[in-house]
Design an enzyme around this catalytic site. Sequence first.
Site, PDB file in Angstrom:
ATOM      1  N   SER A 143       0.853  -1.187   0.000  1.00  0.00           N
ATOM      2  CA  SER A 143       0.000   0.000   0.000  1.00  0.00           C
ATOM      3  C   SER A 143       0.886   1.233   0.000  1.00  0.00           C
ATOM      4  O   SER A 143       2.031   1.185   0.477  1.00  0.00           O
ATOM      5  CB  SER A 143      -0.889   0.010   1.243  1.00  0.00           C
ATOM      6  OG  SER A 143      -1.544   1.260   1.401  1.00  0.00           O
ATOM      7  N   TYR A 156      -1.692   0.145  10.701  1.00  0.00           N
ATOM      8  CA  TYR A 156      -1.852  -0.343   9.323  1.00  0.00           C
ATOM      9  C   TYR A 156      -0.610  -0.023   8.497  1.00  0.00           C
ATOM     10  O   TYR A 156      -0.092  -0.890   7.775  1.00  0.00           O
ATOM     11  CB  TYR A 156      -3.090   0.288   8.691  1.00  0.00           C
ATOM     12  CG  TYR A 156      -3.310  -0.135   7.256  1.00  0.00           C
ATOM     13  CD1 TYR A 156      -3.734  -1.425   6.946  1.00  0.00           C
ATOM     14  CD2 TYR A 156      -3.101   0.757   6.206  1.00  0.00           C
ATOM     15  CE1 TYR A 156      -3.943  -1.816   5.637  1.00  0.00           C
ATOM     16  CE2 TYR A 156      -3.309   0.374   4.888  1.00  0.00           C
ATOM     17  CZ  TYR A 156      -3.725  -0.911   4.613  1.00  0.00           C
ATOM     18  OH  TYR A 156      -3.917  -1.305   3.302  1.00  0.00           O
TER      19      TYR A 156
END
Length: 232
Positions: A143, A156
């Site tokens: 990501s 995250y």
Amino acid sequence: MEQLQGKTVVITGASSGIGAAIAKELAAEGANVVLAARRHEKLNEIGQEINWQARGKALVVRTDMANREEVEEMVKKALGAFGRIDIFVNNAGQMLSATVQSGKVEEWEKMIDVNIKGVLYGINAVLPSMLERSAGHIINIASVSGFEVTKMSTIYSATKFAVRAISMGLEKELARTGVRVTNISPGMVDTSLSTSVSNRKKLEAEDIAKAVLYAVTQPDYVNVNEITVRPV
């Protein structure tokens, strides 16, 4: 693209979003796809669609990527069905409450178990057969949060930093073995993971599938190590 005709691709997190888009894209090009995720009903729907419409065939294997034994069993079933695994796409992921001060330890653990340990379990299960054949391709879906940290993304982002580190180190470990490694870092994609973010331009899952297709259809001597895909 004839490069994928008859090849076998495992896609984790394949029951929706990016994983489902990757499976459909590669199956349309002739690859046989193994669909792994926890939601068996959704997997079956996607598997049936692929078997009806695509050039490649689909095998559905319900798998919890946080469970090492289930991951190993899924890889065994894929090898039993198709004889070899040419491409392994580590796509399964969790994006939950990610601030440290929230104190939501159970949610942190879920992200760590799937986003980090699940990636490692998948690599560990598939790598021996790839090394034995001196051929294979591991795709890790990370990501842009692995490059940038916001005040809401601490945990995250930490898991996605870890995925990038695993990809970078593994590429060096596997140099000259015939096994390639690609890390793909999407920006915000319009999936169930991003439903709470509505005020930003989003990519489509198919955009990431196209990036995977690009990486896996390069000549054998070309290793695309890093792809970052952002919305304009």
